[in-house]
Design an enzyme around this catalytic site. Structure first.
Site, PDB file in Angstrom:
ATOM      1  N   HIS A 248      -7.533  -6.524 -14.911  1.00 55.30           N
ATOM      2  CA  HIS A 248      -8.263  -6.317 -13.652  1.00 55.30           C
ATOM      3  C   HIS A 248      -9.727  -6.702 -13.782  1.00 55.30           C
ATOM      4  CE1 HIS A 248      -9.490  -2.161 -15.061  1.00 55.30           C
ATOM      5  NE2 HIS A 248     -10.558  -2.457 -14.356  1.00 55.30           N
ATOM      6  N   ASP A 298      -1.820  -4.308 -17.188  1.00 49.99           N
ATOM      7  CA  ASP A 298      -3.269  -4.534 -17.078  1.00 49.99           C
ATOM      8  C   ASP A 298      -3.893  -4.962 -18.414  1.00 49.99           C
ATOM      9  OD1 ASP A 298      -5.753  -4.675 -15.962  1.00 49.99           O
ATOM     10  OD2 ASP A 298      -6.026  -2.511 -15.701  1.00 49.99           O
ATOM     11  N   GLY A 393     -16.723   0.702 -15.985  1.00 50.41           N
ATOM     12  CA  GLY A 393     -17.445  -0.078 -16.989  1.00 50.41           C
ATOM     13  C   GLY A 393     -16.836   0.047 -18.373  1.00 50.41           C
ATOM     14  N   SER A 395     -13.567  -0.059 -18.641  1.00 49.63           N
ATOM     15  CA  SER A 395     -12.308  -0.788 -18.528  1.00 49.63           C
ATOM     16  C   SER A 395     -12.213  -1.902 -19.544  1.00 49.63           C
ATOM     17  CB  SER A 395     -12.185  -1.430 -17.155  1.00 49.63           C
ATOM     18  OG  SER A 395     -11.708  -0.487 -16.263  1.00 49.63           O
ATOM     19  N   GLY A 396     -11.004  -2.140 -20.003  1.00 52.89           N
ATOM     20  CA  GLY A 396     -10.773  -3.213 -20.968  1.00 52.89           C
ATOM     21  C   GLY A 396     -11.039  -2.778 -22.386  1.00 52.89           C
TER      22      GLY A 396
HETATM   23  N1  ARG Z   1     -11.343   0.757 -13.588  1.00 52.22           N
HETATM   24  C1  ARG Z   1     -12.468   1.198 -14.341  1.00 52.22           C
HETATM   25  C2  ARG Z   1     -13.280   0.024 -14.827  1.00 52.22           C
HETATM   26  O1  ARG Z   1     -13.062  -1.040 -14.331  1.00 52.22           O
HETATM   27  C3  ARG Z   1     -12.090   2.129 -15.468  1.00 52.22           C
HETATM   28  C4  ARG Z   1     -11.655   3.412 -14.920  1.00 52.22           C
HETATM   29  C5  ARG Z   1     -11.236   4.363 -15.947  1.00 52.22           C
HETATM   30  N2  ARG Z   1     -11.235   5.597 -15.263  1.00 52.22           N
HETATM   31  C6  ARG Z   1     -10.950   6.764 -15.813  1.00 52.22           C
HETATM   32  N3  ARG Z   1     -11.058   7.824 -15.093  1.00 52.22           N
HETATM   33  N4  ARG Z   1     -10.571   6.835 -17.095  1.00 52.22           N
HETATM   34  O2  ARG Z   1     -14.202   0.147 -15.590  1.00 52.22           O
END
Ligand code: ARG
Length: 445
Positions: A248, A298, A393, A395-396
């Site tokens: 994503h 993902d 932030g 993510s990944g």
């Molecule tokens: N989608 C988020 C990103 O792009 C990460 C979200 C993780 N959220 C969580 N509650 N663990 O950085």
């Protein structure tokens, strides 16, 4: 100040709530604002008859909570009591005993195999050996590559008198399970030694003492995936030319030029980043089955044009070994530069980390939590009382779990409802489900 109600897409770190801390005073008004905006948008959605179930799920899982948080520290066991119909059983039946296991032993890295019902480890006779077997064995142990294989003379090593051997049956190449015939001797007088690509080690770890901000070298595989000068997502180093991140992260910026991407490793503070430093990207490979609707599959691989220089502070993480079980409750760690508070809109300058215990998928998918939104390619980690979580932030980035001194990449930060919200732990892409895709992709290129 614009209050952002949705938290979709990559944004800014690890959020850690002090134990017993109340909700921030601002969060009520934010929630009210969000509730109002939520109603308006929901109303509009209602008019768009075609939006259907997909949109509904998105709104439900990526919206900040409007329900009052539970207070106190809820253990998973207590939680299940208030969650109708949920039992606290493991969702997996105990796995069948493996028919064959491998290890590389001693300084000589002698290949040893344990077959079926036997408890002893057999040395492997070199007769009938082929390198493809070596590649499969390294991969099954969580390494990306085989780096060396050779024959060692039995006369050059000290052996137990009772040591037995495994001989390779011919014509079974690639059938790791069946190929091994126990034997009391080794006619060729030579046995197999294997070296796999290094991973999962923290050469500087013994120097680190406590603290929340991360010291250099603590997570040598942590990468920052940057678009121009902006940190967009975390990533994990698998090899000098390979970093894994979330699909994503890439999808949100799919129209950007390839040359705008940079990968930084060995970094703690973003203020130390100099533009045009970092590794350039040769190819971005999202998982072909990635779904932007529900974040299934993902994961994405970044092939780097300029290789990373491995050192004490930059190195690869191991993948999960084949059939390796990471039990519920295991103390794993997540790290990243994302938001340190859900109301912030900037990523953290310094790398943060927190423990994130693995949670049962069965519980995480129950009606009190994510109500079935998790697919087989996802897992949950964190706390039910919302004390710490990954956030926008992150993510990944890596969710890593220890096995002895070796760290394995078990999850990739993917999504969650809000950040550190009670009953809504972090959801991660489950790396064990992607092993074949990762090996095939890396092998071909
Ligand atoms: N989608 C988020 C990103 O792009 C990460 C979200 C993780 N959220 C969580 N509650 N663990 O950085």
């Amino acid at each position: 100040m614009e209050i952002r109600c949705t938290e979709e897409g990559p944004g800014p770190g690890i959020f850690r709530r002090e134990l017993g801390e109340q909700q921030q005073p601002t969060s009520q008004s934010q929630r009210w604002c969000c509730l109002q905006r939520g109603c308006a948008i929901l109303g509009a959605l209602g008019l768009l008859a075609g939006a259907g179930v997909g949109s509904w799920l998105l709104v439900l899982y990526l919206w900040p909570a409007t329900s009052p948080p539970l207070s106190g520290t809820l253990q998973e066991e207590e939680m299940t009591l208030s969650c109708p119909g949920v039992t606290n059983e493991e969702e997996f039946l105990p796995s069948l005993p493996k028919t064959v296991s491998f290890r590389l032993n001693g300084e000589d890295l002698l290949l040893e195999v344990q077959v079926r019902a036997r408890s002893d480890w057999l040395l492997v006779c070199h007769g009938g050996w082929n390198p493809t077997l070596g590649i499969h064995i390294c991969q099954s142990l969580g390494h990306l590559r085989l780096t060396q294989h050779k024959a060692v003379n039995l006369s050059d090593i000290k052996l137990n008198r009772s040591q037995e051997f495994a001989q390779l049956s011919s014509g079974l190449e690639g059938h790791l399970e069946e190929a091994w015939q126990p034997s009391t001797n080794c006619p060729s007088g030579r046995i197999v030694s294997l070296k796999c690509s290094e991973c999962g080690a923290r050469p500087l770890a013994s120097r680190i003492v406590g603290g929340q901000a991360v010291a250099s070298g603590r997570w040598p595989w942590q990468a920052s995936v940057m678009l121009g000068s902006r940190h967009t997502c975390g990533g994990s180093v698998l090899a000098p030319h390979w970093v894994v991140t979330a699909a994503h992260c890439i999808h949100s910026f799919r129209l950007s030029r390839l040359s705008s991407w940079r990968v930084h490793a060995g970094l703690v503070s973003h203020s130390a980043v100099r533009q045009h430093q970092g590794a350039t990207v040769e190819k971005i490979i999202p998982h072909p089955s990635y779904s932007a609707q529900n974040h299934d599959y993902d994961v994405a691989l970044l092939q780097l044009r300029t290789p990373l220089n491995f050192s004490d502070t930059v190195g690869a993480v191991c993948l999960p070994a084949k059939e390796q079980q990471f039990p519920r409750g295991l103390q794993c760690w997540v790290s990243g530069w994302g938001h340190t508070d859900p109301s912030h809109t900037h990523s953290s300058d310094t790398l943060q980390d927190t423990v994130a215990p693995l949670l049962s998928t069965h519980l995480c998918n129950s009606s009190c939590m994510y109500s079935g939104a998790l697919t087989h390619r996802m897992l949950c980690a964190g706390y039910l009382d919302g004390r710490a979580d990954a956030c926008q932030g992150d993510s990944g980035g890596p969710l890593v779990c220890p096995s002895g001194d070796t760290w394995h990449l078990v999850g990739v930060v993917s999504w969650g409802r809000g950040c550190a919200e009670p009953n809504h732990p972090g959801v991660y892409a489950k790396v064990a489900e992607f092993l074949d895709w990762i090996h095939d992709t890396v092998q071909v290129r």
